[in-house]
Design a protein around this motif. Structure first.
Motif, PDB file in Angstrom:
ATOM      1  N   SER A   6       0.830  -1.204   0.000  1.00 21.47           N
ATOM      2  CA  SER A   6       0.000   0.000   0.000  1.00 21.47           C
ATOM      3  C   SER A   6       0.864   1.253   0.000  1.00 21.47           C
ATOM      4  O   SER A   6       0.537   2.249  -0.672  1.00 21.47           O
ATOM      5  N   ARG A  35      -8.162   1.076  -3.563  1.00 18.35           N
ATOM      6  CA  ARG A  35      -8.349   0.390  -2.285  1.00 18.35           C
ATOM      7  C   ARG A  35      -7.107   0.473  -1.413  1.00 18.35           C
ATOM      8  O   ARG A  35      -7.201   0.661  -0.196  1.00 18.35           O
ATOM      9  N   ASP A  39      -7.130   2.117   2.234  1.00 14.68           N
ATOM     10  CA  ASP A  39      -6.739   1.336   3.418  1.00 14.68           C
ATOM     11  C   ASP A  39      -5.676   2.066   4.232  1.00 14.68           C
ATOM     12  O   ASP A  39      -5.696   2.040   5.465  1.00 14.68           O
ATOM     13  N   ARG A  43      -6.108   3.312   8.017  1.00  7.70           N
ATOM     14  CA  ARG A  43      -5.144   2.872   9.041  1.00  7.70           C
ATOM     15  C   ARG A  43      -4.579   4.067   9.801  1.00  7.70           C
ATOM     16  O   ARG A  43      -4.401   4.015  11.023  1.00  7.70           O
TER      17      ARG A  43
END
Length: 352
Positions: A6, A35, A39, A43
């Protein structure tokens, strides 16, 4: 999702200013790229990108996060490259363990020639007269007898086969006579380390088959170099590894005996903790050992008389096992004359 992935996706989106562009560059779908960024924001609990229909822009938190993440990813890439290089190029510290007398008499020239070939490797040699657990003690390579491995994770590679040599000084033989059969050893004081199995019994193989004798030791010593000194002083008939006495045999200071008989042989091995992802420093050192000790290799022909009496020994202090016949140029004339294996060889007795 994977946090590192990510982070990589976020950096690519920030650099290109586009989810679609990042998706194409990373060979991912636009939905997956979106996505990953979502995310990360969930987080962290903060928005990293301002999204409009026309463009993307970093938030203040996004700018700070991007700067730090770049450093993290650069550091990670550097570490990965270093590890890959260490696995493919011989570099770093190479921890080697071997018995004391073998190390003192035979290991130094092998290590020297390896270090000259691979200057980015620093050999770290430990000499130990005991059983060694390579895994627990962190050694890269050990020289030992296979049957004395203490860990199931140890991998071994055959190096050579070993023998022991019966010998004495010319002066001793002139005064006390020359034994020509194993039974004759019963009439001579013996200089050897006792065998663990069967007490001091020695099993010879000769023209008439197997012969078992139990010679009496003239003196006790826990080190075969000391026994060699006693043998040179004419204190008895010695049973010693030929790698230790190769120069003595070549010079005539010691005479090989019982040329028609042979003591039991044993396989001498190189041991290392794992075959999986073997570091280049370990792989190249193992290959160097095999090349060095195999007959007919250029390295063996290039040795001097002093350096030619090489061998491999075991790490078990309880055994006085055979040493390997390495076809030493220095001792071949003596061996041929006496029809015995007196070449530079390996003792499998550890405290030697």
């Amino acid at each position: 999702m994977n946090q590192l992935q990510s982070m990589r996706v976020f950096v690519k989106v920030a650099d290109l200013g586009s989810f679609v562009g990042a998706a194409g560059a990373l060979d991912l779908s636009t939905a997956v790229v979106t996505r990953h960024v979502a995310d990360l924001e969930a987080r962290l609990g903060t928005r990293l990108l301002n999204r409009t229909t026309r463009r993307l822009s970093l938030t203040e938190s996004g700018s700070t996060y991007l700067e730090r993440v770049r450093h993290i990813l650069d550091d990670l890439e550097g570490v990965e490259q270093m590890v890959v290089a260490r696995n493919h190029e011989p570099v770093g510290t190479l921890r080697i363990v071997a018995p004391v007398v073998f190390g003192l008499h035979s290991l130094a020239p092998v290590v020297q020639s390896y270090a000259a070939r691979y200057p980015d490797v620093m050999p770290d040699v430990t000499l130990a007269d005991r059983q060694v657990d390579l895994v627990e003690e962190g050694y890269d390579v050990g020289i030992m007898v296979t049957r004395h491995m203490r860990s199931a994770s140890i991998v071994t590679r055959r190096l050579t086969t070993g023998y022991m040599t019966v010998c004495a000084t010319p002066a001793y033989l002139a005064q006390h006579g020359t034994p020509t059969r194993p039974e004759h050893l019963l009439g001579h004081p013996c200089l050897s380390r006792p065998s663990e199995q069967g007490g001091d019994e020695r099993v010879f193989t000769g023209p008439e088959g197997e012969v078992r004798v139990r010679p009496s030791n003239a003196i006790a010593a826990n080190n075969t170099e000391m026994l060699r000194q006693f043998a040179l002083l004419g204190m008895g008939v010695a049973i010693l590894p030929s790698y230790l006495i190769g120069r003595d045999l070549a010079s005539g200071r010691l005479v090989p005996l019982l040329g028609d008989y042979r003591l039991p042989q044993i396989e001498i091995t190189i041991a290392y903790p794992s075959r999986l992802h073997l570091p280049a420093k370990v792989r190249t050192f193992i290959d160097h050992l095999v090349e060095y000790f195999q007959p007919g290799q250029p390295s063996s022909r290039d040795r001097s008389a002093t350096a030619s009496a090489f061998a491999v020994t075991a790490l078990d202090p309880a055994h006085d096992l055979p040493e390997a016949d390495l076809h030493s140029e220095a001792v071949r004339p003596v061996r041929n004359a006496a029809r015995t294996r007196s070449a530079a060889s390996v003792s499998a007795s550890s405290p030697i």
